[in-house]
Design an enzyme around this catalytic site. Structure first.
Site, short mmCIF file in Angstrom:
data_model
loop_
_atom_site.label_atom_id
_atom_site.label_comp_id
_atom_site.label_asym_id
_atom_site.label_seq_id
_atom_site.Cartn_x
_atom_site.Cartn_y
_atom_site.Cartn_z
N GLN A 118 0.81 -1.22 0.00
CA GLN A 118 0.00 0.00 0.00
C GLN A 118 0.84 1.27 0.00
O GLN A 118 0.31 2.36 0.16
CB GLN A 118 -0.94 -0.02 1.21
CG GLN A 118 -1.95 -1.14 1.16
CD GLN A 118 -2.78 -1.27 2.43
OE1 GLN A 118 -2.61 -0.51 3.38
NE2 GLN A 118 -3.67 -2.25 2.47
N HIS A 182 -0.81 0.01 5.46
CA HIS A 182 -1.35 0.97 6.43
C HIS A 182 -0.42 2.15 6.70
O HIS A 182 0.04 2.36 7.80
CB HIS A 182 -1.70 0.27 7.75
CG HIS A 182 -2.84 -0.68 7.65
ND1 HIS A 182 -3.52 -1.14 8.76
CD2 HIS A 182 -3.45 -1.26 6.57
CE1 HIS A 182 -4.49 -1.99 8.37
NE2 HIS A 182 -4.45 -2.06 7.05
N GLU A 278 -14.69 3.62 9.29
CA GLU A 278 -15.17 4.72 10.13
C GLU A 278 -15.08 6.08 9.45
O GLU A 278 -14.16 6.35 8.66
CB GLU A 278 -14.35 4.80 11.42
CG GLU A 278 -14.51 3.62 12.35
CD GLU A 278 -13.75 3.78 13.65
OE1 GLU A 278 -13.83 2.86 14.49
OE2 GLU A 278 -13.08 4.83 13.84
N TYR A 288 -9.55 7.81 19.31
CA TYR A 288 -10.61 7.23 18.49
C TYR A 288 -10.65 5.70 18.55
O TYR A 288 -11.37 5.08 17.76
CB TYR A 288 -10.52 7.79 17.07
CG TYR A 288 -10.91 9.25 17.10
CD1 TYR A 288 -12.23 9.64 16.90
CD2 TYR A 288 -9.98 10.23 17.45
CE1 TYR A 288 -12.61 10.97 17.00
CE2 TYR A 288 -10.36 11.57 17.57
CZ TYR A 288 -11.68 11.92 17.33
OH TYR A 288 -12.06 13.24 17.46
N TYR A 299 -9.84 -10.33 10.01
CA TYR A 299 -10.13 -10.92 8.71
C TYR A 299 -10.49 -12.40 8.84
O TYR A 299 -11.19 -12.96 8.00
CB TYR A 299 -8.94 -10.74 7.78
CG TYR A 299 -8.71 -9.29 7.40
CD1 TYR A 299 -9.70 -8.57 6.74
CD2 TYR A 299 -7.52 -8.65 7.71
CE1 TYR A 299 -9.51 -7.24 6.41
CE2 TYR A 299 -7.32 -7.32 7.38
CZ TYR A 299 -8.32 -6.62 6.73
OH TYR A 299 -8.13 -5.30 6.40
#
Length: 405
Positions: A118, A182, A278, A288, A299
Protein backbone atom coordinates in the site's frame (compact mmCIF):
# COMPACT_ATOMS: atom_id res chain seq x y z
CA UNK A 1 -33.17 13.38 -13.80
CA UNK A 2 -29.45 12.82 -13.53
CA UNK A 3 -27.59 13.31 -16.77
CA UNK A 4 -24.55 11.07 -16.96
CA UNK A 5 -22.21 11.61 -19.88
CA UNK A 6 -19.10 9.44 -20.07
CA UNK A 7 -16.44 10.77 -22.42
CA UNK A 8 -13.65 8.23 -22.72
CA UNK A 9 -10.31 9.89 -23.27
CA UNK A 10 -8.29 8.15 -25.97
CA UNK A 11 -4.50 8.10 -25.91
CA UNK A 12 -4.46 11.03 -28.36
CA UNK A 13 -6.60 13.02 -25.86
CA UNK A 14 -9.60 13.15 -28.19
CA UNK A 15 -12.80 12.74 -26.12
CA UNK A 16 -15.23 10.14 -27.35
CA UNK A 17 -18.76 10.27 -25.88
CA UNK A 18 -20.47 7.06 -24.87
CA UNK A 19 -24.13 6.27 -24.31
CA UNK A 20 -25.57 8.31 -21.40
CA UNK A 21 -26.34 6.20 -18.35
CA UNK A 22 -27.02 6.56 -14.63
CA UNK A 23 -29.80 6.12 -12.07
CA UNK A 24 -33.11 7.93 -12.00
CA UNK A 25 -32.93 10.56 -9.27
CA UNK A 26 -36.36 12.12 -9.19
CA UNK A 27 -37.04 11.29 -5.55
CA UNK A 28 -35.04 12.99 -2.83
CA UNK A 29 -35.00 10.28 -0.17
CA UNK A 30 -35.46 6.56 0.36
CA UNK A 31 -36.75 5.04 3.57
CA UNK A 32 -34.18 2.25 3.35
CA UNK A 33 -30.40 2.33 3.59
CA UNK A 34 -28.21 2.09 0.50
CA UNK A 35 -26.41 -0.92 2.01
CA UNK A 36 -28.42 -4.11 1.46
CA UNK A 37 -25.79 -6.78 2.24
CA UNK A 38 -25.70 -8.35 5.72
CA UNK A 39 -23.07 -7.04 8.14
CA UNK A 40 -20.08 -9.13 9.16
CA UNK A 41 -20.60 -8.47 12.87
CA UNK A 42 -23.74 -8.55 14.99
CA UNK A 43 -22.70 -5.46 16.96
CA UNK A 44 -25.24 -2.77 17.79
CA UNK A 45 -24.50 0.89 17.02
CA UNK A 46 -23.99 3.30 19.89
CA UNK A 47 -26.74 5.64 18.62
CA UNK A 48 -29.42 5.79 15.96
CA UNK A 49 -28.05 6.70 12.56
CA UNK A 50 -24.47 5.63 13.28
CA UNK A 51 -24.66 3.13 10.42
CA UNK A 52 -27.01 2.26 7.54
CA UNK A 53 -28.69 5.64 7.48
CA UNK A 54 -31.54 6.22 5.02
CA UNK A 55 -30.67 6.69 1.38
CA UNK A 56 -30.95 10.03 -0.40
CA UNK A 57 -30.93 10.83 -4.10
CA UNK A 58 -29.68 13.88 -5.94
CA UNK A 59 -32.50 15.74 -7.71
CA UNK A 60 -30.49 18.42 -9.51
CA UNK A 61 -29.19 17.45 -12.93
CA UNK A 62 -25.42 17.12 -13.06
CA UNK A 63 -22.84 15.64 -15.38
CA UNK A 64 -20.10 13.13 -14.71
CA UNK A 65 -17.55 12.54 -17.42
CA UNK A 66 -14.17 10.90 -17.78
CA UNK A 67 -11.52 13.55 -18.47
CA UNK A 68 -8.78 10.97 -19.08
CA UNK A 69 -8.17 7.30 -18.45
CA UNK A 70 -4.42 7.42 -19.05
CA UNK A 71 -3.11 7.98 -15.52
CA UNK A 72 -0.95 5.35 -13.82
CA UNK A 73 -2.45 4.38 -10.43
CA UNK A 74 -3.20 7.93 -9.25
CA UNK A 75 -3.40 8.33 -5.46
CA UNK A 76 -3.75 12.00 -4.54
CA UNK A 77 -5.30 14.99 -6.29
CA UNK A 78 -5.48 18.70 -5.57
CA UNK A 79 -6.58 21.67 -7.64
CA UNK A 80 -4.19 24.33 -8.89
CA UNK A 81 -5.24 28.01 -8.89
CA UNK A 82 -5.71 27.99 -12.67
CA UNK A 83 -8.14 25.05 -12.64
CA UNK A 84 -5.71 22.28 -13.53
CA UNK A 85 -5.11 19.27 -11.28
CA UNK A 86 -1.85 18.25 -9.61
CA UNK A 87 -1.88 14.46 -9.17
CA UNK A 88 0.39 11.91 -7.50
CA UNK A 89 0.88 8.42 -8.90
CA UNK A 90 1.51 5.55 -6.52
CA UNK A 91 4.74 4.43 -8.15
CA UNK A 92 6.43 7.75 -7.38
CA UNK A 93 5.46 10.28 -10.04
CA UNK A 94 3.66 13.59 -9.93
CA UNK A 95 2.07 15.27 -12.93
CA UNK A 96 -0.38 17.99 -13.94
CA UNK A 97 -3.60 17.34 -15.85
CA UNK A 98 -5.62 20.07 -17.53
CA UNK A 99 -9.39 20.35 -17.24
CA UNK A 100 -9.61 18.99 -20.80
CA UNK A 101 -7.54 15.91 -19.94
CA UNK A 102 -4.14 16.90 -21.32
CA UNK A 103 -1.51 15.11 -19.19
CA UNK A 104 1.70 16.99 -18.51
CA UNK A 105 5.21 15.59 -18.34
CA UNK A 106 6.45 13.72 -15.26
CA UNK A 107 7.73 16.08 -12.58
CA UNK A 108 11.28 15.14 -11.57
CA UNK A 109 13.15 15.78 -8.33
CA UNK A 110 10.94 13.77 -5.97
CA UNK A 111 12.53 11.46 -3.38
CA UNK A 112 12.36 7.70 -3.92
CA UNK A 113 9.32 5.83 -2.62
CA UNK A 114 8.76 2.23 -1.60
CA UNK A 115 5.71 1.42 -3.71
CA UNK A 116 5.32 -2.16 -2.46
CA UNK A 117 1.96 -3.10 -0.97
CA UNK A 118 0.00 0.00 0.00
CA UNK A 119 3.04 2.27 -0.16
CA UNK A 120 4.07 4.82 -2.73
CA UNK A 121 3.58 8.51 -3.45
CA UNK A 122 0.38 9.28 -1.57
CA UNK A 123 -1.59 12.41 -0.63
CA UNK A 124 -0.62 16.01 -1.38
CA UNK A 125 -1.66 19.61 -0.76
CA UNK A 126 -0.57 23.11 -1.73
CA UNK A 127 0.86 25.83 0.46
CA UNK A 128 -1.76 28.48 1.22
CA UNK A 129 0.38 31.03 -0.66
CA UNK A 130 1.13 28.64 -3.53
CA UNK A 131 0.59 31.34 -6.16
CA UNK A 132 3.64 33.09 -4.71
CA UNK A 133 5.69 30.31 -3.11
CA UNK A 134 4.84 27.42 -5.48
CA UNK A 135 5.35 25.12 -2.48
CA UNK A 136 3.85 21.63 -2.51
CA UNK A 137 3.62 19.15 0.39
CA UNK A 138 3.17 15.42 -0.10
CA UNK A 139 3.10 12.17 1.87
CA UNK A 140 5.02 9.08 0.81
CA UNK A 141 6.31 5.74 2.06
CA UNK A 142 10.02 6.32 2.52
CA UNK A 143 12.53 3.45 2.67
CA UNK A 144 14.80 4.01 5.69
CA UNK A 145 17.01 1.99 7.99
CA UNK A 146 14.79 -0.52 9.73
CA UNK A 147 12.08 -0.60 7.06
CA UNK A 148 9.71 2.15 5.87
CA UNK A 149 8.03 5.19 7.37
CA UNK A 150 5.16 7.49 6.46
CA UNK A 151 7.06 10.66 5.54
CA UNK A 152 6.14 14.21 4.53
CA UNK A 153 8.02 15.94 1.73
CA UNK A 154 8.16 19.59 0.74
CA UNK A 155 9.36 21.16 -2.49
CA UNK A 156 8.93 24.05 -4.90
CA UNK A 157 7.33 23.39 -8.26
CA UNK A 158 9.61 24.89 -10.89
CA UNK A 159 8.36 27.68 -13.10
CA UNK A 160 8.36 25.37 -16.12
CA UNK A 161 6.52 22.70 -14.08
CA UNK A 162 9.03 19.96 -14.90
CA UNK A 163 10.70 19.41 -11.51
CA UNK A 164 10.31 19.75 -7.77
CA UNK A 165 13.07 22.05 -6.56
CA UNK A 166 14.76 21.75 -3.15
CA UNK A 167 12.73 18.68 -2.26
CA UNK A 168 13.27 17.71 1.36
CA UNK A 169 11.72 15.44 3.96
CA UNK A 170 10.30 17.51 6.82
CA UNK A 171 8.65 14.81 8.96
CA UNK A 172 8.86 11.05 9.53
CA UNK A 173 6.31 9.04 11.51
CA UNK A 174 8.62 6.74 13.40
CA UNK A 175 9.41 4.05 14.39
CA UNK A 176 10.21 2.47 11.04
CA UNK A 177 8.71 -0.91 10.23
CA UNK A 178 9.46 -3.42 7.48
CA UNK A 179 5.81 -4.00 6.55
CA UNK A 180 4.22 -2.50 3.45
CA UNK A 181 0.66 -1.66 4.53
CA UNK A 182 -1.35 0.97 6.43
CA UNK A 183 0.60 4.15 5.81
CA UNK A 184 -2.42 6.46 6.09
CA UNK A 185 -1.14 9.16 3.79
CA UNK A 186 -3.43 12.19 3.59
CA UNK A 187 -2.38 15.76 4.26
CA UNK A 188 -4.09 19.15 4.41
CA UNK A 189 -3.39 22.69 5.56
CA UNK A 190 -5.57 23.67 8.51
CA UNK A 191 -7.02 27.18 9.05
CA UNK A 192 -3.99 28.18 11.14
CA UNK A 193 -1.54 27.28 8.37
CA UNK A 194 -0.32 24.06 9.98
CA UNK A 195 -0.14 20.72 8.22
CA UNK A 196 -2.35 17.86 9.39
CA UNK A 197 -1.15 14.41 8.35
CA UNK A 198 -2.72 10.97 8.79
CA UNK A 199 -0.48 8.02 9.62
CA UNK A 200 -1.42 4.33 9.73
CA UNK A 201 -0.50 1.79 12.39
CA UNK A 202 1.24 -0.40 9.78
CA UNK A 203 -1.29 -3.24 9.88
CA UNK A 204 0.52 -6.05 11.70
CA UNK A 205 -0.28 -7.29 15.20
CA UNK A 206 3.16 -6.26 16.41
CA UNK A 207 2.64 -2.60 15.43
CA UNK A 208 -1.11 -2.35 16.04
CA UNK A 209 -0.78 -1.36 19.73
CA UNK A 210 1.28 1.69 18.74
CA UNK A 211 -1.95 3.32 17.65
CA UNK A 212 -2.57 3.78 21.39
CA UNK A 213 1.04 4.69 22.26
CA UNK A 214 1.82 8.35 22.91
CA UNK A 215 5.50 7.69 22.18
CA UNK A 216 4.83 6.49 18.62
CA UNK A 217 3.95 8.34 15.43
CA UNK A 218 1.90 5.39 14.12
CA UNK A 219 -1.91 5.42 13.97
CA UNK A 220 -2.21 9.16 14.52
CA UNK A 221 -3.28 12.48 13.11
CA UNK A 222 -0.24 14.71 13.55
CA UNK A 223 -0.16 18.49 13.29
CA UNK A 224 3.10 20.13 12.28
CA UNK A 225 4.46 23.39 10.92
CA UNK A 226 5.39 23.75 7.27
CA UNK A 227 8.98 23.09 8.39
CA UNK A 228 7.97 19.81 10.04
CA UNK A 229 8.08 20.88 13.69
CA UNK A 230 5.25 20.09 16.13
CA UNK A 231 2.65 22.85 16.29
CA UNK A 232 3.21 24.75 19.54
CA UNK A 233 -0.44 24.59 20.61
CA UNK A 234 -0.96 20.88 20.04
CA UNK A 235 -2.96 19.11 22.79
CA UNK A 236 -0.04 17.09 24.20
CA UNK A 237 2.62 19.76 23.87
CA UNK A 238 4.80 19.87 26.99
CA UNK A 239 3.94 16.36 28.17
CA UNK A 240 7.18 14.48 28.66
CA UNK A 241 5.71 11.08 27.76
CA UNK A 242 3.91 12.19 24.60
CA UNK A 243 5.07 13.13 21.13
CA UNK A 244 4.27 16.82 20.74
CA UNK A 245 3.14 16.45 17.12
CA UNK A 246 0.18 14.20 18.04
CA UNK A 247 -3.23 15.78 17.48
CA UNK A 248 -5.39 12.65 17.83
CA UNK A 249 -4.72 8.94 18.30
CA UNK A 250 -6.32 5.51 18.02
CA UNK A 251 -6.46 5.32 14.22
CA UNK A 252 -6.03 2.25 11.99
CA UNK A 253 -5.45 3.24 8.37
CA UNK A 254 -6.76 6.80 7.87
CA UNK A 255 -6.85 7.55 4.14
CA UNK A 256 -9.21 10.52 4.21
CA UNK A 257 -8.93 14.05 5.64
CA UNK A 258 -11.10 17.06 4.90
CA UNK A 259 -12.05 20.46 6.35
CA UNK A 260 -15.69 21.43 6.66
CA UNK A 261 -16.24 24.51 4.43
CA UNK A 262 -18.23 26.41 7.09
CA UNK A 263 -16.86 25.30 10.46
CA UNK A 264 -13.31 24.41 9.30
CA UNK A 265 -13.53 21.35 11.55
CA UNK A 266 -11.50 18.28 10.57
CA UNK A 267 -13.20 15.09 9.42
CA UNK A 268 -11.41 11.84 8.74
CA UNK A 269 -12.14 8.43 7.22
CA UNK A 270 -10.27 5.22 7.98
CA UNK A 271 -10.32 1.62 6.92
CA UNK A 272 -11.64 -0.92 9.39
CA UNK A 273 -10.72 -4.60 9.27
CA UNK A 274 -13.59 -6.91 8.27
CA UNK A 275 -16.32 -4.33 8.75
CA UNK A 276 -15.94 -1.22 10.86
CA UNK A 277 -14.84 1.39 8.33
CA UNK A 278 -15.17 4.72 10.13
CA UNK A 279 -15.93 8.38 9.56
CA UNK A 280 -14.67 10.49 12.46
CA UNK A 281 -15.17 14.08 13.51
CA UNK A 282 -11.64 14.87 14.73
CA UNK A 283 -11.06 16.93 17.86
CA UNK A 284 -7.76 17.85 19.50
CA UNK A 285 -6.46 15.33 22.00
CA UNK A 286 -9.20 12.74 21.45
CA UNK A 287 -8.64 8.97 21.26
CA UNK A 288 -10.61 7.23 18.49
CA UNK A 289 -10.23 3.78 19.93
CA UNK A 290 -8.40 1.43 17.59
CA UNK A 291 -7.72 -1.37 18.43
CA UNK A 292 -9.48 -1.26 21.82
CA UNK A 293 -12.92 -0.60 20.35
CA UNK A 294 -14.10 -1.32 16.82
CA UNK A 295 -17.22 -2.28 14.90
CA UNK A 296 -15.17 -4.66 12.75
CA UNK A 297 -13.81 -8.18 13.04
CA UNK A 298 -10.43 -9.68 12.30
CA UNK A 299 -10.13 -10.92 8.71
CA UNK A 300 -10.40 -14.42 10.18
CA UNK A 301 -13.85 -13.56 11.51
CA UNK A 302 -12.69 -13.51 15.14
CA UNK A 303 -13.31 -10.56 17.43
CA UNK A 304 -10.67 -7.85 17.66
CA UNK A 305 -9.21 -7.91 21.16
CA UNK A 306 -11.98 -8.03 23.74
CA UNK A 307 -14.60 -7.48 21.04
CA UNK A 308 -16.01 -4.29 22.56
CA UNK A 309 -17.43 -1.26 20.75
CA UNK A 310 -17.65 1.31 23.53
CA UNK A 311 -15.37 2.39 26.38
CA UNK A 312 -15.20 5.52 28.49
CA UNK A 313 -12.61 7.95 27.18
CA UNK A 314 -12.72 6.58 23.64
CA UNK A 315 -14.57 8.38 20.86
CA UNK A 316 -17.33 6.85 18.80
CA UNK A 317 -17.20 7.18 15.02
CA UNK A 318 -19.73 9.61 13.62
CA UNK A 319 -20.58 6.86 11.14
CA UNK A 320 -19.40 3.37 10.26
CA UNK A 321 -19.84 0.84 7.46
CA UNK A 322 -20.21 -2.93 7.71
CA UNK A 323 -19.56 -4.46 5.21
CA UNK A 324 -16.68 -2.17 4.36
CA UNK A 325 -16.58 0.26 1.48
CA UNK A 326 -12.86 1.04 2.04
CA UNK A 327 -13.15 4.83 2.32
CA UNK A 328 -10.21 6.77 0.91
CA UNK A 329 -9.74 10.43 -0.05
CA UNK A 330 -12.61 12.80 0.59
CA UNK A 331 -13.80 16.35 0.11
CA UNK A 332 -16.65 18.56 1.26
CA UNK A 333 -18.74 20.30 -1.40
CA UNK A 334 -18.64 24.06 -0.92
CA UNK A 335 -21.28 26.27 -2.51
CA UNK A 336 -24.74 25.48 -3.85
CA UNK A 337 -24.27 24.98 -7.57
CA UNK A 338 -25.90 21.62 -6.84
CA UNK A 339 -28.17 22.84 -4.03
CA UNK A 340 -28.62 19.59 -2.13
CA UNK A 341 -24.84 18.97 -2.17
CA UNK A 342 -23.97 22.11 -0.19
CA UNK A 343 -21.66 21.13 2.73
CA UNK A 344 -22.09 17.42 1.93
CA UNK A 345 -19.11 15.11 2.24
CA UNK A 346 -17.95 13.04 -0.76
CA UNK A 347 -15.72 10.02 -0.10
CA UNK A 348 -13.95 7.81 -2.61
CA UNK A 349 -14.74 4.14 -2.03
CA UNK A 350 -12.24 1.48 -3.06
CA UNK A 351 -13.78 -1.95 -2.47
CA UNK A 352 -17.25 -0.39 -2.69
CA UNK A 353 -16.41 1.06 -6.11
CA UNK A 354 -18.46 4.22 -5.80
CA UNK A 355 -18.36 7.74 -4.39
CA UNK A 356 -20.23 8.00 -1.10
CA UNK A 357 -22.18 11.21 -0.59
CA UNK A 358 -23.01 11.88 3.07
CA UNK A 359 -25.45 14.53 4.27
CA UNK A 360 -24.36 15.90 7.66
CA UNK A 361 -26.44 17.86 10.15
CA UNK A 362 -25.17 18.86 13.61
CA UNK A 363 -22.21 16.50 13.12
CA UNK A 364 -24.54 13.54 12.53
CA UNK A 365 -25.03 11.69 9.25
CA UNK A 366 -28.65 11.96 8.08
CA UNK A 367 -28.43 10.56 4.54
CA UNK A 368 -26.19 8.55 2.21
CA UNK A 369 -26.03 8.21 -1.57
CA UNK A 370 -23.77 6.12 -3.79
CA UNK A 371 -22.64 7.86 -6.96
CA UNK A 372 -21.01 6.32 -10.05
CA UNK A 373 -21.55 2.82 -8.67
CA UNK A 374 -22.00 1.51 -12.23
CA UNK A 375 -18.46 2.39 -13.29
CA UNK A 376 -16.54 -0.55 -11.82
CA UNK A 377 -13.82 1.76 -10.48
CA UNK A 378 -11.90 1.98 -7.20
CA UNK A 379 -12.26 5.67 -6.33
CA UNK A 380 -9.04 6.71 -4.57
CA UNK A 381 -9.38 10.47 -4.00
CA UNK A 382 -11.69 13.39 -4.71
CA UNK A 383 -11.34 17.16 -4.53
CA UNK A 384 -13.33 20.26 -5.43
CA UNK A 385 -11.76 22.42 -8.11
CA UNK A 386 -11.78 26.18 -8.62
CA UNK A 387 -14.80 25.93 -10.94
CA UNK A 388 -16.83 24.25 -8.20
CA UNK A 389 -16.88 20.79 -9.76
CA UNK A 390 -15.63 17.64 -8.09
CA UNK A 391 -12.67 15.83 -9.63
CA UNK A 392 -12.12 12.18 -8.69
CA UNK A 393 -9.35 9.72 -9.51
CA UNK A 394 -9.48 5.93 -9.62
CA UNK A 395 -6.89 3.20 -9.17
CA UNK A 396 -7.61 2.18 -12.75
CA UNK A 397 -6.27 5.50 -14.04
CA UNK A 398 -9.37 7.59 -14.64
CA UNK A 399 -9.98 11.23 -13.80
CA UNK A 400 -13.66 12.20 -13.53
CA UNK A 401 -15.24 15.64 -13.49
CA UNK A 402 -18.55 15.64 -11.59
CA UNK A 403 -20.62 18.77 -11.35
CA UNK A 404 -23.42 20.99 -12.67
CA UNK A 405 -24.34 20.65 -16.34
Amino acid sequence: MLVFISCKQKSDNTPEPSVPTGPDTEQAADSSAVETNPPNATYSPAFNGQTRIKGVRTQTAYTARIITDQLDRPWGITGLPDGRMLITQKTGQMRIVSASGQIGALISGLPAVNAAGQGGLLGLCLDRQFATTRTVFWVFSEPVTGGNVTAVGRGRLSADETRMENATVIYRATPAYSGSNHYGGRILVDPTGHLMVSTGERADLVTRPQSQSMSSGLGKIVRITTDGHPAADNPFSGQATARPEIFSLGHRNPQGLALHPVTSEVWQSEHGPRGGDELNHIEAGKNYGWPTITYGLEYSGQRVGAGIQQQNGLEQPAYYWDPVISPSGMSFFAGNSVPEWENNLFIGSLSGMHIARLVIENNRIIGEERLLADQGQRFRDITQAMDGALFAITDEGRLYRIGPN
